[in-house]
Design an enzyme around this catalytic site. Structure first.
Site, PDB file in Angstrom:
ATOM      1  N   GLU B  94       0.561  -3.708  -3.639  1.00  0.00           N
ATOM      2  CA  GLU B  94       1.486  -2.729  -3.070  1.00  0.00           C
ATOM      3  C   GLU B  94       2.765  -3.377  -2.542  1.00  0.00           C
ATOM      4  OE1 GLU B  94      -1.735  -2.973  -2.357  1.00  0.00           O
ATOM      5  OE2 GLU B  94      -2.508  -1.227  -3.431  1.00  0.00           O
ATOM      6  N   HIS B 163      -8.990   6.444   2.793  1.00  0.00           N
ATOM      7  CA  HIS B 163      -8.398   7.409   1.860  1.00  0.00           C
ATOM      8  C   HIS B 163      -7.884   8.663   2.565  1.00  0.00           C
ATOM      9  CE1 HIS B 163     -10.725   4.860  -0.832  1.00  0.00           C
ATOM     10  NE2 HIS B 163     -10.075   5.378  -1.859  1.00  0.00           N
TER      11      HIS B 163
END
Lengths: 407, 370
Positions: B94, B163
């Site tokens: 990322e 999540h």
């Protein structure tokens, strides 16, 4: 903006397996891909500490890792920049001691790396430097006073990165390597032949972004040269605590790119290795990793005390390998440098030092409203409110000051 | 999909203005006319495609956004339409995605990148905080970073840990980032187009539990409206919406909490209480004017957010409203937020998430006896 069509040429296909292009480049040199990726057994070195050109057999070269000697004009230009760079380093350190600059991370002793990093690039290429690379930025053509603005304290940066194709001098370690990858990727998508030189130090190779940048550059097959100045210390921590790899250049293999080691105090070898790397990258070889073996002669910054973590004898050993003296001896011996040329070069260096003293001695006026002007392309309502608040504060301060004066 | 480069004209990036117009009108004509049930996911996907048609410097990349079309399918079909040069998968990293986007934006592109899940964006934190947010300021505007970081966020989908985070406060707290979060399908389209058009970096927070919610919208009309607004240089950035008008109290919500606030207002109406619902839309820049106007009118307010309440966007909203509306308030401003605990496991999230009852309880507490 239109992305040009020619990036669909097979050799530029970013999604194609890079192994093929790597093998193609290796084939140019008649060696295996493994031998191309692995650094030569010894670092590349051309001029010894006494300024003598080493015999070809002792330059560290081997098949596929051959480096022609740079031309005389390039070497003389490099020497001039070495002298200027050394003078700038020492002038800036003096300005810090006089309180004219907040801090200056000097590259004293690493000037050969600084100069070669700038000189190997063409005008359209990009450079992404660290906080210690002020001399490289200056050698690239940025006004010396603008370069030092970051250390003068009136703003975070003083030059326009787009105008000079030089990234901001980056303090968070190796974050700029990814910016280099992005600039190269954008250029490649537009079919431009830009090469990007991304700089970092030995300690920085421990950072995650070092890994991500090298991997991205390799996977997308981008013309980025990762140039690591191994100056042996990350502030106080020696290289042995950062990595036990055979060398930092060996890390290249893990990413599927070519690595090479070079004597970082020998500007002749540095130019030879970097010039070839730039040429290869421009021709589509993909990224390369170059490790320059050098030494940080002074403390990390003026705020650091290097006697706490290293011996004077070690520093003295490296003083004997000084990059400026070595080049002066070599060029003099070659008959390329005489007293007249030396005098002219020293005068040039002195002129830059004067420019710095004058530029950094100025009491630079600062505009407090500038604080709100550049956070976004246009200030938000909240920033306008805060700007008005500060303006009001200052107006009241000024009013009471003039009232005091009137008493 | 084959790894070779597709040779369609758009994959080459040669999107001429005429091609773009033709493609856009083809896309428009393929859509049914008039309002249709459309999901937020479809609206976001359409916004990306339209932006890519309109400007060849718009690039989409991230993890699984290419062949797969994203784990939430928001980038579905973009690689097929625009080629692997313009919508592509990156290595799993990322910080690398954001850092490379910074470099691409420096060099003339408008990257729109996807962080696969809220909590997966954290490795990119340094790039976002130290570079994305600061580049414009430190270069006095010489370097603009027109990039969008899309972050699917929030809970309510039965997701496992990492999540379901509501990470908006981290970004909103950082000077130099704009933070958008749509709550309606039409805003999904409109705000994503505006984020991509913006010369400032935008963290675009997508409420993942609303991806499959449907509204009746006319995408063709949204597209036309966007073009007209862009040409006129107007934008809805920095403007909150009155999602439901009311007179007795104001519910202030954003993103995933807006439908919950609307449901609470609906329930309150049955009890004879008229609640106004404000959809914040852009957390940064924040629309003090609309929010304060509503609270001055009603005199009472509840702020609703999924994120933990402590040191949060909701606490910022309370502070701002209090500073601006103190003399109009009939009661202290209440908050209904997530508890100050790590996001719970799927079977426990119903106890954590702000719900209609908890909101109504807070409304009941607004000192109606005075």
């Amino acid at each position: 903006m239109t992305i040009s069509a020619n990036h669909t040429a097979p050799q530029q296909a970013s999604m194609a397996p890079t192994g093929n292009a790597l093998s193609e480049t290796a084939k140019k040199f008649g060696i295996s891909a493994e031998d191309y990726m692995l650094p030569a057994r010894h670092q590349i070195e051309m001029v010894d500490p006494d300024g003598r050109l080493k015999p070809e057999g002792e330059q560290g070269t081997e098949p596929g890792h051959e480096y022609p000697l740079p031309g005389d004009a390039e070497l003389l230009a490099a020497y001039e920049q070495l002298v200027v760079g050394r003078r700038v380093n020492d002038q800036n350190s003096a300005l810090v001691r006089q309180g004219r600059m907040a801090v200056y991370p000097s590259s004293h002793g690493q000037e050969a790396c600084q100069v070669a990093a700038a000189l190997c690039l063409s005008d359209g290429d990009w450079m992404f430097p660290t906080y210690r690379d002020a001399v490289a930025v200056m050698t690239r053509g940025v006004d010396p006073v603008q370069v030092m603005t970051i250390f003068r304290g009136d703003w975070h940066g003083g030059f326009d990165p787009l105008k000079h194709k030089v990234g901001i001098q980056c303090t968070p370690l190796t974050t700029q390597l990814l910016h280099a990858v992005g600039v190269a990727h954008a250029a490649k998508l537009r079919g431009e032949d830009t090469v990007v030189l991304a700089m970092c130090g030995d300690g920085a190779t421990s950072e995650g972004d070092f890994h991500e940048a090298l991997n991205f550059a390799a996977v997308f097959h981008l013309p980025v040269i990762f140039f690591v100045q191994n100056n042996k210390y990350a502030i106080s921590v020696p290289l042995a605590h950062q990595s036990v790899a055979p060398s930092l250049a060996h890390k290249a293999v893990g990413y599927g790119m070519a690595g090479e080691r070079v004597d970082g105090n020998d500007v002749v070898a540095l130019l030879a290795v970097l010039d070839r790397a730039v040429k290869l990258a421009r021709e589509g070889s993909g990224p390369l990793l170059i490790e320059a073996n050098t030494y940080r002669m002074q403390a990390h910054t003026n705020a650091d005390d290097d006697t706490r973590y290293r011996e004077n004898s070690e520093v003295a050993e490296w003083r004997a390998k000084d990059p400026v003296n070595r080049m002066r001896a070599y060029l003099t011996d070659r008959g390329l440098l005489d007293d007249a040329v030396e005098t002219r070069i020293v005068e040039h260096a002195e002129a830059v030092a004067t420019q710095l003293r004058e530029g950094l001695s100025e009491d630079v006026p600062v505009d407090p409203q500038e604080l709100f002007r550049h956070v976004f392309s246009a200030p938000t309502p909240q920033l306008k409110e805060q700007s008005a608040l500060l303006a009001d504060e200052l107006a009241r301060d000024a009013a009471s000051a003039s009232q005091e004066a009137g008493k | 999909m084959s790894p070779t480069i597709t040779t369609s004209s758009e994959a080459n990036g040669n999107v001429s203005a005429a091609t773009a117009r033709a493609a856009a009108s083809a896309a428009a004509s393929a859509e049914a006319t008039g309002p249709q049930p459309v999901t937020m996911a479809k609206a976001l996907n359409t916004a990306l495609a339209d932006a890519m048609h309109a400007d060849s410097s718009v690039l989409v990349f991230g993890e699984d956004v290419g062949t797969l079309g994203g784990v939430f399918r928001i980038t579905d079909g973009l690689t097929a339409t625009f080629g692997e040069q313009r919508c592509f998968d990156t290595p799993l990293a990322e910080s690398g995605i954001v850092g490379m986007a910074v470099g691409m934006a420096i060099n003339g592109m408008r990257p729109v990148i996807e962080m696969q899940f809220d909590a997966f964006a954290y490795p990119a934190f340094e790039q976002i905080i130290s570079h994305v947010a600061k580049m414009h300021n430190r270069t006095k505007g010489a370097v603009k970073l027109p990039m969008v970081i899309r972050v699917p966020y929030g809970g309510g989908i039965g997701g496992v840990e990492h999540h379901c985070d509501s990470s908006e406060a981290y970004y909103a707290h950082t000077a130099g980032l704009k933070v958008f979060t749509p709550a309606t399908v039409a805003d999904g389209y409109r705000m994503l187009r505006e984020a991509i058009d913006s010369d400032d970096p935008v963290v675009f927070m997508e409420p993942k539990k609303l991806y499959w919610s449907k509204d009746l919208v006319d995408l063709a009309e949204l597209r036309t409206a966007h073009s007209a607004a862009a040409q006129a240089g107007t934008s809805s950035e920095g403007r909150a919406a009155v999602a439901r008008p009311g007179t007795d109290a104001t519910l202030i919500a954003y993103g995933p909490s807006v439908p919950t606030a609307l449901a609470a207002a609906e329930a309150a109406a049955l009890e004879g209480r008229s609640l106004e619902v404000i959809d914040v839309r852009t957390i940064v820049p924040f629309d003090d004017e609309t929010v304060a106007a509503s609270v001055r009118k009603t005199g009472r307010a509840v702020v609703i957010a999924e994120a933990h309440g402590f040191a949060s966007v909701s606490s910022e909203i309370v502070a701002r409203v209090q500073e601006r509306c103190f003399h109009h308030l009939a009661a202290p401003i209440r908050r209904v937020t997530g508890f100050d605990i790590p996001y719970p496991a799927p079977k426990l999230e119903k106890y954590y998430l702000p719900g209609v009852d908890r909101i109504l309880d807070a409304v009941d507490d607004l000192q109606w006896e005075n």
